[in-house]
Motif scaffolding. Structure first.
Motif, short mmCIF file in Angstrom:
data_model
loop_
_atom_site.label_atom_id
_atom_site.label_comp_id
_atom_site.label_asym_id
_atom_site.label_seq_id
_atom_site.Cartn_x
_atom_site.Cartn_y
_atom_site.Cartn_z
N THR A 31 0.85 -1.21 0.00
CA THR A 31 0.00 0.00 0.00
C THR A 31 0.87 1.25 0.00
N ARG A 91 2.35 1.84 -3.46
CA ARG A 91 1.40 2.39 -4.44
C ARG A 91 1.12 3.86 -4.14
N ARG A 102 4.06 5.95 -5.29
CA ARG A 102 4.13 6.10 -6.74
C ARG A 102 3.10 7.12 -7.20
N THR A 103 1.92 7.10 -6.60
CA THR A 103 0.86 8.05 -6.98
C THR A 103 1.27 9.47 -6.57
N GLU A 115 5.96 -0.72 -9.13
CA GLU A 115 5.98 0.62 -8.53
C GLU A 115 7.40 1.02 -8.08
#
Ligand code: SF4
Length: 441
Positions: free
Chosen positions: A59, A62, A65-66, A92
């Motif tokens: 989690t 991710r 990366r976002t 990622e």
């Protein structure tokens, strides 16, 4: 100047390794930032002790990366080391390295900043691997320094994934420890907590022992306290205990990992002692440290554990008289022998047993804290984060609070004698033996 954000999961050893990585980035003129900043790189130092730990790491990857689409994202630590096949497919992350080569993370991130060639640096630990020479002397805010002196484990307890992630036991060279302790003292930190994956085995391959490491740190000017991190109930000989008892500033608080107070369950866990042997060790330690305290970790709901086994375990922690007990439910871990065992305990029963063990632990905690009222203890005061109280730790690690008469003044990093007047649920309150003269502070 490039900016790097670190996100760390897991144990004190992992947090120590993050601090070491931060030092390598700072040494190459990177700025270490918090979550609010804009990062050029993000390093996620992972843990894999539980399955839920893995999903938390994914989690975080991710999210990073976002949040930082242009940044170089590195995944390090126990998760990729224990499960390289899965980890190497994680898109990622631009850089994946396990529990080796963390000292090279900055150099690898810098090359990725220029060529963006995704790098997977995962190789198995081998027998004879040496201790990765990392050190950390920069402790911005802390009054105590967790120093990793041992890595890896040769024990393979049936529920544990750590030996697969950390390799075989190996120790920090004494000259590196001495240099690190001197650097820590030079930065004004007074307490060192010696830590490891299986700390009790420190020096085993070098003809040294934990007592050598403690004496070495005690010999450094400015280090006034030495504490031991979590210990397995092994390797503690009378001669070691005698030497530890002679070290000024040694904190007689032993976090002696128990896991179960029932010998039948200990056997199924592949632990290397019986409940009787564990108790005999606490008695031996008490001979050298009459005022010592024991804290521990206990697991409930291990496969094939019966109601009687559980009752025996609860009775055993009462017999030892721990000052604090951390209670955990057994959590299945893919890849461990215990995960393949029959007789897995239903979650509802685990919860029931967790409640009864925790009730016994809370009662003992209350009894212990109440027994401190009236005692005078030296308290190492920590960073101020409470307007009403100054707070710090006594040698037994109890949190002690005293009223804060002048919110402008800090007692951080001072060792002051405090008489304990009252106990709270998980700490004590007191007053300085000698009235504080803030003008002198
Ligand atoms: S001693 Fe057991 S529980 Fe501790 S790290 Fe080693 S295998 Fe895991």
């Amino acid at each position: 100047m490039y900016r790097v954000l670190f996100i760390t999961f897991g144990c004190k050893v992992n947090h120590y390794e993050t601090e070491c990585m931060k030092e390598t980035f700072r040494a190459r003129n990177w700025e270490v930032i918090g979550e609010e900043g804009q990062a050029d790189a993000v390093v996620i130092n992972s843990c894999t002790v539980t399955a839920s730990g893995d999903s938390r790491v994914l989690t975080a990857l991710r999210k990073a990366r976002t949040r930082y689409p242009e940044a170089v994202i590195a995944l390090t630590g126990c998760y990729p080391q224990a499960d390289p096949e899965t980890a190497s497919k994680i898109t990622e992350a631009d850089l994946i390295c396990g529990t080796k080569d963390r000292g090279r993370t900055c150099e690898l991130v810098e090359s990725l900043l220029s060529d963006r060639k995704r790098t997977v640096l995962l190789s198995d630990h081998k027998k004879g691997d040496l201790f990765e020479p990392m050190k950390c002397t920069h402790y911005e805010d802390n009054t105590r320094a967790f120093v990793k002196i041992q890595d890896g484990c040769d024990r393979f307890c049936s529920y544990c994934i750590i030996p697969y992630a950390r390799g075989r036991s190996r120790s920090k060279p004494p000259e590196l420890l001495r240099e690190e302790a001197a650097g820590i003292a030079a930065n004004g930190v007074k307490e060192i907590v010696l830590s490891g994956i299986n700390l009790a085995f420190y020096g085993a391959e070098m003809g040294l022992t934990l007592a050598d490491a403690v004496e070495m740190c005690a010999g450094v000017d400015g280090i006034e306290r030495i504490r031991l991190g979590s210990l397995e109930p092994e390797m503690m000989t009378d001669s070691q205990l005698e030497r530890l008892a002679a070290v000024p500033g040694f904190c007689p608080q032993f976090h002696l990992s128990l896991q179960s107070g029932c010998t039948r369950t200990l056997k199924a866990m592949n632990r290397r002692y019986t409940a009787e042997e564990y108790f005999a060790l606490t008695e031996r330690i008490r001979r050298f440290f009459p005022d010592c305290t024991f804290t521990t970790d206990v697991m409930v709901g291990f496969p094939q554990e019966t109601d009687d086994d559980h009752a025996e375990s609860v009775a055993f922690i009462r017999k030892v008289g721990f000052s604090k007990v951390h209670v955990f439910r057994y959590s299945r871990r893919h890849g461990t022998p215990a995960d393949r065992m029959s007789g897995q305990v239903p979650e509802s029963l685990k919860t029931e047993r967790w409640k009864s063990m925790t009730a016994a632990a809370d009662e003992m905690r209350e009894t212990y804290l109440r027994s401190l009222v009236g005692r005078t203890v030296p308290v190492l005061f920590e960073r101020e984060n409470c307007p009403e109280f100054h707070q710090g730790r006594a040698p037994d690690h109890t949190l002690i609070k005293i009223s804060r008469k002048n919110p402008e003044k800090s007692l951080r990093n001072r060792i002051i004698s405090v008489i304990i007047e009252e106990n709270g649920p998980d700490n004590c309150f007191g007053r300085p033996v000698v009235d504080l003269d803030y003008d002198l502070i």
